[in-house]
Design an enzyme around this catalytic site. Structure first.
Site, PDB file in Angstrom:
ATOM      1  CG  ASP A   1      88.601 -20.688  31.579  1.00 16.97           C
ATOM      2  OD1 ASP A   1      89.233 -20.820  32.643  1.00 16.97           O
ATOM      3  OD2 ASP A   1      87.428 -21.068  31.447  1.00 16.97           O
TER       4      ASP A   1
ATOM      5  N   GLY B   1      76.532 -27.457  24.840  1.00 16.77           N
ATOM      6  CA  GLY B   1      76.631 -26.161  24.154  1.00 16.77           C
ATOM      7  C   GLY B   1      75.442 -25.250  24.404  1.00 16.77           C
TER       8      GLY B   1
ATOM      9  N   GLY C   1      82.844 -23.457  24.317  1.00 11.74           N
ATOM     10  CA  GLY C   1      82.066 -24.696  24.261  1.00 11.74           C
ATOM     11  C   GLY C   1      80.584 -24.430  24.062  1.00 11.74           C
TER      12      GLY C   1
ATOM     13  NE  ARG D   1      79.307 -13.950  26.451  1.00 13.40           N
ATOM     14  CZ  ARG D   1      80.127 -14.681  27.212  1.00 13.40           C
ATOM     15  NH1 ARG D   1      80.035 -14.625  28.531  1.00 13.40           N
ATOM     16  NH2 ARG D   1      81.046 -15.444  26.667  1.00 13.40           N
TER      17      ARG D   1
END
Ligand code: AMP
Ligand code: MG
Length: 567
Positions: free
Chosen positions: A312, A173, A139, A230
């Site tokens: 998740d 977001g 998201g 990342r």
């Protein structure tokens, strides 16, 4: 943690080594470093191998029969690089000077993409706090593409906080500076502690303001927007497989599993890249269970509390992923969680992490069941989690105590009695184990001299009296007798203990100090912490303040003692 639940069979080895890390060749480090991002080699297998979302619409919606949606990072007002990790830069084969270029700041804040990048947001689902939550997905994360370095290692780059995607649901977001500083610093700190983790290449502010209601109490405020880049072999999660299974989409489930095994677990199938059978999926699941157990043993070793162990947020590689409202144990309290959202049931408290890891692996087993068609082999593979956890946990505790060769039930009791003693008064976990390394086995010491190295760990020295003092003396009697039996010189034992018991962890209040200064425009504390946490097992003159136990003011301050998912 269940008393006596963990059995030892193995001997200690080097907890800090991570066999999954790519080997950095000397040539890769010294020669051949790229000075321009255009020299990077991209091989975007995730988007090449797997079906994408046919709809080109960046609005929140359900995405079916697709592993990802193509989406571009959002341009920001005035991106500014605050920090980068020199080690990650070098792992990517990039020369250190590149971090000073405008191009670097633009690309890793989402304001430019390289021609070879194929940005996308990944679809996944997950169990949140024990309940199936349906489609979640990236998201607020946008993958840029996969780099392959000269040593063959794969590195997926991903921007966190780079704007909305079809998976953003009702959110924006974006990410704010406080959570981005925390993710950036903690990823790198964990790596240097020897804990399997995703990495952080860079931290940038965007120049945009982001509205957040930090405690969901009706008091939203504007905060500084930020983006972290990342890096991990992939960002595939347990939930990546749960989503297609929940929709009976076996074709997508199999495509995802085959992609993951052939690209990231080639050793499981001896390099075969297709035609996988039930036994291959089971072997793969066994490997994931093993890696997950190993990762959680490391968390328990260093006192890390993830805070949101939803499926998740579980990496298929057994890497620590998604640094949100995580925290570090200051006083040793197995019932502690930093996450205010979990305040009531404390599902993800420190002491529950081992069991939650197992629960999450069970959900993954359910997700891949259609590929196996038989419960029994999956059930049996799940036992791997328990076996690996038990074995590694006991070995790890032996290492923390400086016992080289653990000896059955006797040492189990010594370990468990200590873990029952520690929470009786507020005892700083990190300082206690560093202090324990300095406890002497000389027989000429009186009780006060013997216990002296531990005193710094107690938050209120006045509470170290009465029963607790007596129990500590009694425990030390047994501990020292045990050490004498092993006969290792104190100096050797102390050195070995200090290699597994860190001195510097990213204490919650220290991270908050760095955030406060960065919010005021000064990122220098972020840089100093990044540098300190590079050698977390080593004393660093002049940096003693980062190893100090939590001061009183930090006990109740938001960010230091409690955090919400709002970030
Ligand atoms: P988490 O458990 O915090 O990792 O996130 C759960 C889900 O919420 C994931 O699908 C995230 O991508 C999504 N999410 C969290 N924060 C945001 C945000 N600010 N904007 C859009 N999606 C978000
Ligand atoms: Mg997440």
């Amino acid at each position: 943690m269940a008393r006596g639940g963990f059995d030892l069979t193995a001997t200690p080895d080097d907890l800090r080594s991570d066999p999954r890390e790519g080997v950095r060749t000397e040539a890769g480090l010294v020669l051949g470093m790229a000075v321009s991002l255009d020299e990077l080699t991209f091989d975007n297998r995730f988007t090449d191998d797997l079906p994408g979302d046919p709809m080109d619409l960046n609005e929140p919606r359900q995405v079916h029969n697709a592993a990802y949606s193509r989406v571009r990072p959002k341009a920001t007002a005035s991106p500014k690089l605050l920090a980068h990790s020199p080690e990650v830069l070098s792992d990517l084969g990039l020369d250190s000077r590149i971090a000073e270029t405008d191009e670097f700041a633009r690309v890793f804040s989402g304001n430019a993409t390289l021609a070879a990048m194929e940005p996308y947001a990944m679809a996944y689902g997950g169990h949140q706090f024990g309940h199936w939550a349906g489609q979640l997905g990236d998201g607020r994360a946008i993958a840029l593409g996969e780099i392959v370095t000269d040593d063959g290692a794969r590195h997926m780059l991903q921007l966190k906080g780079a704007g909305p995607t079809p998976y953003s649901r009702r959110a924006d977001g974006l990410a704010v500076l406080r959570s981005s500083v925390r993710e950036f610093l903690c990823s790198e700190a964990m790596h240097h502690l020897g804990v399997p983790t995703t990495r952080a290449l860079s931290l940038a502010t965007t120049g945009d303001q982001v509205m957040r209601d930090m405690f969901y109490d009706g008091n939203p405020e504007w905060e500084t927007g930020a983006v972290v880049c990342r890096v991990a072999p992939s960002f595939i999660r347990f939930g990546t497989f749960e989503l297609p299974m929940s929709r009976d989409d076996n074709e997508l489930l199999q495509a995802l599993a085959d992609h993951t095994i052939s690209l990231h677990f080639p050793e499981i199938t001896d390099g075969r890249t297709e035609g996988f059978e039930a036994a291959d999926y089971v072997a793969w699941f066994r490997e994931i269970s093993k890696r997950t157990a190993e990762m959680i043993v490391h968390w328990q070793r260093v006192g890390f509390v993830h805070g949101v162990m939803n499926t998740d947020n579980m990496s298929i590689h057994g890497l620590t992923i998604d640094y949100g409202p995580y925290g570090w144990l200051e006083d040793y309290n197995p019932g502690w969680t930093p996450n205010t959202t979990d305040r009531e049931y404390k599902r993800y408290r420190f002491g529950a992490q081992p069991h939650i890891g197992q629960w999450n692996c069970t959900q993954l087993a359910n997700a891949i069941y259609p590929l196996v068609g038989d419960v029994e082999p999956l059930q049996e593979a799940l036992e791997t989690y328990v076996d690996v956890f038990n074995t590694d946990w006991r070995r790890m505790m032996g290492d923390k105590l400086g016992i080289a060769e653990l000896d059955g039930e006797r040492d189990t009791e010594l370990i468990h009695d200590l873990l029952e003693l520690l929470p009786k008064i507020e005892t700083d976990m990190t300082l206690f184990f560093r202090g324990l390394a300095n406890v002497s086995t000389d027989d000429g010491l009186d009780l006060d001299a013997r216990v002296a190295p531990l005193l710094e760990a107690y938050y209120d020295p006045d509470t170290f009296t009465g029963d607790v003092r007596a129990e500590t003396d009694a425990w030390l009697d047994r501990y020292i007798a045990r050490l004498r039996e092993e006969g290792r010189a104190d100096a050797n034992r102390s050195q070995a203990m200090n290699a597994v018991n860190p001195l510097f962890v990213l204490r919650n209040y220290v991270a908050q100090l760095a955030i406060d200064e960065a919010d005021n425009g000064d990122p220098s504390l972020i840089l100093e912490l990044l540098d300190t946490l590079r050698t977390p097992y080593t004393e660093q003159p002049g940096r003693e303040r980062f190893a100090e136990k939590r001061p009183e003011w930090a006990r109740v301050r938001p960010g230091c003692s409690m955090l919400s998912c709002s970030s």
